[in-house]
Design a protein around this motif. Structure first.
Motif, PDB file in Angstrom:
ATOM      1  N   VAL A 218       0.859  -1.186   0.000  1.00  0.00           N
ATOM      2  CA  VAL A 218       0.000   0.000   0.000  1.00  0.00           C
ATOM      3  C   VAL A 218       0.893   1.233   0.000  1.00  0.00           C
ATOM      4  CG1 VAL A 218      -1.782   1.310   1.200  1.00  0.00           C
ATOM      5  CG2 VAL A 218      -1.838  -1.198   1.253  1.00  0.00           C
ATOM      6  N   HIS A 219       0.696   2.088  -0.978  1.00  0.00           N
ATOM      7  CA  HIS A 219       1.517   3.291  -1.072  1.00  0.00           C
ATOM      8  C   HIS A 219       0.644   4.535  -0.917  1.00  0.00           C
ATOM      9  CE1 HIS A 219       5.593   1.861  -2.285  1.00  0.00           C
ATOM     10  NE2 HIS A 219       4.883   0.758  -2.440  1.00  0.00           N
ATOM     11  N   PRO A 221       0.915   9.175  -0.883  1.00  0.00           N
ATOM     12  CA  PRO A 221       1.726  10.254  -1.476  1.00  0.00           C
ATOM     13  C   PRO A 221       3.075  10.423  -0.803  1.00  0.00           C
ATOM     14  CG  PRO A 221      -0.544  10.963  -1.206  1.00  0.00           C
ATOM     15  CD  PRO A 221      -0.433   9.640  -0.511  1.00  0.00           C
ATOM     16  N   TRP A 222       3.242   9.836   0.394  1.00  0.00           N
ATOM     17  CA  TRP A 222       4.499   9.990   1.141  1.00  0.00           C
ATOM     18  C   TRP A 222       5.349   8.735   1.106  1.00  0.00           C
ATOM     19  CZ3 TRP A 222      -0.369  10.883   3.489  1.00  0.00           C
ATOM     20  CH2 TRP A 222      -0.771  12.218   3.480  1.00  0.00           C
ATOM     21  N   GLY A 223       4.923   7.711   0.356  1.00  0.00           N
ATOM     22  CA  GLY A 223       5.687   6.480   0.283  1.00  0.00           C
ATOM     23  C   GLY A 223       4.890   5.311   0.844  1.00  0.00           C
ATOM     24  N   PRO A 224       5.578   4.193   1.200  1.00  0.00           N
ATOM     25  CA  PRO A 224       4.866   3.020   1.741  1.00  0.00           C
ATOM     26  C   PRO A 224       4.019   3.406   2.954  1.00  0.00           C
ATOM     27  CG  PRO A 224       7.145   2.463   1.265  1.00  0.00           C
ATOM     28  CD  PRO A 224       7.031   3.945   1.089  1.00  0.00           C
ATOM     29  N   ALA A 225       2.827   2.837   3.018  1.00  0.00           N
ATOM     30  CA  ALA A 225       1.908   3.160   4.113  1.00  0.00           C
ATOM     31  C   ALA A 225       2.421   2.586   5.425  1.00  0.00           C
ATOM     32  CB  ALA A 225       0.517   2.604   3.803  1.00  0.00           C
ATOM     33  N   ILE A 226       2.090   3.233   6.510  1.00  0.00           N
ATOM     34  CA  ILE A 226       2.390   2.721   7.844  1.00  0.00           C
ATOM     35  C   ILE A 226       1.484   1.519   8.099  1.00  0.00           C
ATOM     36  CG2 ILE A 226       2.300   3.278  10.309  1.00  0.00           C
ATOM     37  CD1 ILE A 226       2.906   6.207   9.477  1.00  0.00           C
ATOM     38  N   ASP A 227       2.048   0.480   8.683  1.00  0.00           N
ATOM     39  CA  ASP A 227       1.296  -0.771   8.877  1.00  0.00           C
ATOM     40  C   ASP A 227       0.624  -0.797  10.245  1.00  0.00           C
ATOM     41  OD1 ASP A 227       0.211  -3.255   8.785  1.00  0.00           O
ATOM     42  OD2 ASP A 227       2.058  -4.312   8.276  1.00  0.00           O
ATOM     43  N   PHE A 228      -0.578  -0.261  10.283  1.00  0.00           N
ATOM     44  CA  PHE A 228      -1.317  -0.197  11.542  1.00  0.00           C
ATOM     45  C   PHE A 228      -1.926  -1.541  11.935  1.00  0.00           C
ATOM     46  CE2 PHE A 228      -1.243   4.240  10.190  1.00  0.00           C
ATOM     47  CZ  PHE A 228      -0.863   4.870  11.371  1.00  0.00           C
ATOM     48  N   ARG A 229      -1.681  -2.580  11.164  1.00  0.00           N
ATOM     49  CA  ARG A 229      -2.131  -3.908  11.563  1.00  0.00           C
ATOM     50  C   ARG A 229      -1.271  -4.461  12.689  1.00  0.00           C
ATOM     51  NH1 ARG A 229      -1.629  -6.613   5.764  1.00  0.00           N
ATOM     52  NH2 ARG A 229       0.432  -5.686   6.142  1.00  0.00           N
ATOM     53  N   ALA A 260      -5.876   8.814   5.249  1.00  0.00           N
ATOM     54  CA  ALA A 260      -4.700   8.084   4.767  1.00  0.00           C
ATOM     55  C   ALA A 260      -4.353   6.901   5.662  1.00  0.00           C
ATOM     56  CB  ALA A 260      -3.498   9.025   4.666  1.00  0.00           C
ATOM     57  N   ILE A 261      -5.154   6.648   6.688  1.00  0.00           N
ATOM     58  CA  ILE A 261      -4.972   5.508   7.584  1.00  0.00           C
ATOM     59  C   ILE A 261      -6.027   4.471   7.225  1.00  0.00           C
ATOM     60  CG2 ILE A 261      -5.034   4.711   9.974  1.00  0.00           C
ATOM     61  CD1 ILE A 261      -4.077   7.503  10.797  1.00  0.00           C
ATOM     62  N   GLY A 262      -5.601   3.345   6.661  1.00  0.00           N
ATOM     63  CA  GLY A 262      -6.551   2.365   6.156  1.00  0.00           C
ATOM     64  C   GLY A 262      -7.254   1.565   7.238  1.00  0.00           C
ATOM     65  N   GLU A 263      -6.632   1.434   8.398  1.00  0.00           N
ATOM     66  CA  GLU A 263      -7.185   0.594   9.463  1.00  0.00           C
ATOM     67  C   GLU A 263      -8.072   1.431  10.380  1.00  0.00           C
ATOM     68  OE1 GLU A 263      -4.334  -1.414   7.381  1.00  0.00           O
ATOM     69  OE2 GLU A 263      -4.027   0.463   8.428  1.00  0.00           O
ATOM     70  N   ARG A 264      -9.358   1.425  10.080  1.00  0.00           N
ATOM     71  CA  ARG A 264     -10.310   2.232  10.833  1.00  0.00           C
ATOM     72  C   ARG A 264     -10.358   1.820  12.304  1.00  0.00           C
ATOM     73  NH1 ARG A 264     -15.866   2.213  11.671  1.00  0.00           N
ATOM     74  NH2 ARG A 264     -16.930   4.216  11.397  1.00  0.00           N
ATOM     75  N   ASP A 265     -10.187   0.527  12.572  1.00  0.00           N
ATOM     76  CA  ASP A 265     -10.256   0.061  13.957  1.00  0.00           C
ATOM     77  C   ASP A 265      -9.112   0.620  14.806  1.00  0.00           C
ATOM     78  OD1 ASP A 265      -8.554  -1.665  12.371  1.00  0.00           O
ATOM     79  OD2 ASP A 265      -8.485  -3.021  14.080  1.00  0.00           O
TER      80      ASP A 265
END
Length: 578
Positions: A218-219, A221-229, A260-265
Motif C-alpha cells: 500500500v503506497h 503520497p508519502w511512500g509506503p503506508a504505515i502498517d497499523f495492523r 490516509a490511515i486504512g485501518e479504521r479500527d
C-alpha cells in the motif's frame, strides 16, 4: 518518576535508572551509545524488541547503534536538542512543577479554536506572551500546528519524523509545558495537531531496522503506508497520543488526514484508550481531519471533524474561485451551502469530480460535530502564494461570512492574524537540505499546474528563509486603526456567542435551510433550551428578503434592514422564550 512500562523509548523507572526499549526486528544487535562513545548492549527479546535498564539520569544524551554500524536517534525520543539526526536526550516528564493543578479543561460547546504556528510566532515562550490578548478576545482554545521534531528550523510540522520530541527550534519541553500551564491559568484549552499518517522525508530511520513498520503493498503520497495492523506500530502512535494527554496535559488532539490511515479500527482503539486514560472529571476532545467524511467516527469517541466542505463552498461564494478542488463546490453552490448548514457535510456519498463517491450521511449529527472555518493553515498556506482571504474577498462579504462562522452552532476555528484582518500571506516553508529543498520546490510548482491563475507564475521557494519570514504574522498592523476595528468586530461576535449561543448548544439540532437567492441562504437550528436560532446570509450581489418570525429578537445584524438583506449582509435572530 515514571513506572517502567512495555512501550517505545527511554523513560526513568522507580529505581532511578533509565529503561530503553527499541523495536528493531531487522537488527541482530543493538547497543545504547553515549556521548563518550561508551556502548551498552541491549538484550534481544521476543518479536524484535531490544531493551536495557541503565544507571543513567535525566539529561543523558544517547543514540542506538544498530548492528555495529548504524547510529540512529530514538524513534520515540522525548527531546532532540540537535535536530533529527543528533542524539536523543533522556528527560524526566515529572520534573516540571505545574501551577494549574486544578485544571480539568472545558466542555466542547465552549470551544472557539485559534490555530497557530509556533515557529512564526517565535517559539513556545513567545506564544505564551500572546495568550492574554486571545483570552480577552474570546478565544477559548489554541491549536498548535504539529510539534514533532522536523529537519531544520523552519517547517509547517507535517514533515516531522520524531513525534515524541517537541521541536527543539521552538524551545525546551518544559517551555512547552509552561506555555500550556499559562494557557490553563487563563482558562484556555490547548490542542495539538498530530500526524500519524506518514513521516517526513528526512530523518526517519525506521525503515532501516524496522521495515515491518511499513507495508510495501500500500503506497501513499508519502511512500509506503504505515502498517497499523501491527501491535508495535499501533502502540507507537497510541503511546504518543497518551504522552500529550498525560505528560503535557493537553486538552485535545487534532488528527491530521486520517483518510490516509486504512485501518479504521486503529482510530477507534486510539479514541477508546485515550478516553480511558483520564478521570471522568477531565475534558478531552478528539478532532479529525478526514477527507472521507466518515460520519460514524463522530459517534465513536471523536467529538468533531474539520468541515472542509463548509469552507470550500464559502470560499467559492466569497471569491468566485472554481478551479482545483473548488470545482466540486462551484456548481449549485448556494444549495450546497444550505445543505452544509442543515446537515454538516455537503458530500454524503455523492460523486466528486474524480468520479468517486465521497462521504456518508451526517444530518443526524449535532452541529457541534463540525469545526467550521474560513481560513486555516491549509486553506491559506497551501495556496500558491499564500494569500489571506481578505485580499481575495469583499470586506462586507467577509464580515457577513464571519458572523455566520462565529454565531452558528458549529464550532468555529480562526487562523492566527485573522482577527485583525491580516493581509499578510502565510506560505509553505521548509528548511530541508539543498537537494530535498529543490525537489520540494519543483513539486510545489507542479502542484498548481491545474490553476490557470498561477500558470507560468513562480511559486515562493519553500526552502528560502524569506518564505518563512514573509509568513510571520504582522503584529505591527494589529494595533493600527484598521486592525483595532477588526478586533472589535471579532470581540463583539465572540461575546455574543459566549452569552447567547454557547449556553444553549447542548442538545441543539438543525431544523431547516432554504435558498433565498443567488449566494443567499437562511438556516434555522433548535437550541438546547428550545429557542430557535435563525441566520440569514446574503453573499450575493442582489438584495433578498428574509422574513423573521414575529416576536423574534435580533441578536446581530450587519448591513441588513429589517427583513431586507442587501448584498453582503447577515442577520441573526433568536426566537422563543428568553
Amino acid at each position: 518518576m515514571l513506572e517502567a512500562k512495555p512501550r517505545h523509548g527511554a523513560w526513568l523507572n522507580v529505581s532511578g535508572h533509565t529503561h530503553f526499549a527499541l523495536w528493531a526486528p531487522d537488527a541482530k544487535r543493538v547497543a545504547v551509545t553515549l556521548q563518550d562513545d561508551t556502548q551498552h548492549e541491549m538484550s534481544a527479546n521476543d518479536d524484535g524488541w531490544f531493551t536495557a535498564s541503565l544507571p543513567l539520569a535525566a539529561g543523558t544524551d544517547y543514540q542506538y547503534l544498530i548492528d555495529g554500524h548504524l547510529r540512529v536517534p530514538d524513534p520515540a525520543s522525548r527531546w532532540q536538542a540537535n535536530d533529527v539526526h543528533g542524539p536523543s536526550r533522556v528527560i524526566d516528564p515529572q520534573a516540571y512543577h505545574w501551577r494549574s493543578n486544578q485544571w480539568q479543561g472545558r466542555p466542547w460547546q465552549e470551544t472557539v479554536l485559534y490555530e497557530v504556528h509556533v515557529g512564526t510566532l517565535g517559539g513556545y515562550a513567545a506564544v505564551a506572551e500572546k495568550l492574554p490578548a486571545l483570552a480577552e478576545l474570546g478565544i477559548t482554545a489554541i491549536e498548535l500546528m504539529p510539534l514533532g521534531e522536523f529537519p531544520g528550523g523552519r517547517n509547517w510540522g507535517y514533515d516531522g519524523v520524531l513525534p515524541y520530541a517537541p521541536d527543539s527550534s521552538y524551545g525546551t519541553p518544559d517551555e512547552l509545558r509552561s506555555l500550556i500551564d499559562r494557557a490553563h491559568e487563563l482558562g484556555l484549552m490547548v490542542f495539538v495537531d498530530v500526524v500519524y499518517n506518514h513521516f517526513g522525508p528526512d530523518g526517519n530511520y525506521l525503515g532501516q531496522y524496522a521495515s515491518a513498520f511499513f507495508r510495501e503493498d500500500v503506497h501513499t503520497p508519502w511512500g509506503p503506508a504505515i502498517d497499523f495492523r501491527r501491535r508495535e506500530v499501533r502502540d507507537y502512535f497510541i503511546d504518543n497520543a497518551l504522552m500529550w494527554v498525560q505528560d503535557y496535559r493537553i486538552d485535545g488532539l487534532r488528527f491530521d488526514a486520517v483518510h490516509a490511515i486504512g485501518e479504521r479500527d486503529f482510530l477507534l482503539e486510539m479514541a477508546e484508550r485515550l478516553h480511558a486514560s483520564i478521570p471522568a472529571s477531565r475534558h478531552l476532545h478528539l478532532v479529525l481531519e478526514n477527507e472521507h467524511n466518515d460520519a460514524e467516527l463522530l459517534q465513536q469517541g471523536f467529538v468533531a471533524q474539520w468541515n472542509d466542505d463548509g469552507h470550500n463552498v464559502l470560499h467559492h461564494l466569497l471569491t468566485g474561485e472554481h478551479e482545483g478542488y473548488y470545482a466540486d463546490f462551484a456548481e449549485d453552490a448556494t444549495h450546497k451551502l444550505a445543505r452544509c448548514l442543515r446537515e454538516g457535510f455537503i458530500y454524503q456519498g455523492e460523486t466528486t469530480r474524480h468520479g468517486t463517491a465521497r462521504g456518508s450521511s451526517s444530518g443526524h449529527l449535532p452541529p457541534s460535530a463540525f469545526v467550521l472555518f474560513l481560513q486555516n493553515h491549509d486553506q491559506v498556506g497551501n495556496r500558491a502564494v499564500g494569500e489571506r482571504l481578505r485580499t481575495l474577498a469583499d470586506d462586507h462579504a467577509l464580515k457577513s461570512a464571519t458572523a455566520l462562522l462565529l454565531l452558528s452552532p458549529m464550532i468555529p476555528l480562526l487562523f492566527m492574524g485573522e482577527e485583525w484582518g491580516s493581509e499578510q500571506p502565510f506560505q509553505f516553508f521548509t528548511s530541508h537540505n539543498d537537494e530535498l529543498g529543490e525537489a520540494v520546490r519543483k513539486g510545489r510548482q507542479n502542484e498548481f499546474k491545474d490553476f490557470s491563475k498561477f500558470s507560468g507564475q513562480a511559486i515562493p521557494a519553500p526552502n528560502d528563509a524569506s518564505t518563512f519570514e514573509t509568513s510571520m504574522p504582522d503584529y505591527h498592523n494589529r494595533d493600527t486603526a484598521d486592525g483595532s476595528a477588526w478586533q472589535a468586530f471579532y470581540r463583539e461576535l465572540l461575546s455574543l456567542r459566549h452569552q447567547h449561543i454557547v449556553p444553549r448548544l447542548p442538545g441543539s439540532q438543525a431544523l431547516e435551510s432554504r435558498v433565498l437567492g443567488e449566494a443567499a441562504v437562511t438556516a434555522s437550528w433548535q437550541l438546547g433550551d428550545g429557542q430557535v436560532l435563525h441566520i440569514a446570509l446574503n453573499l450575493g450581489r442582489e438584495p433578498v428578503d428574509a422574513v423573521a418570525a414575529q416576536g423574534a429578537r435580533t441578536l446581530y445584524s450587519y448591513r441588513s434592514e429589517g427583513n431586507h438583506l442587501p448584498a453582503h449582509s447577515v442577520r441573526v435572530v433568536l426566537e422563543g422564550a428568553q
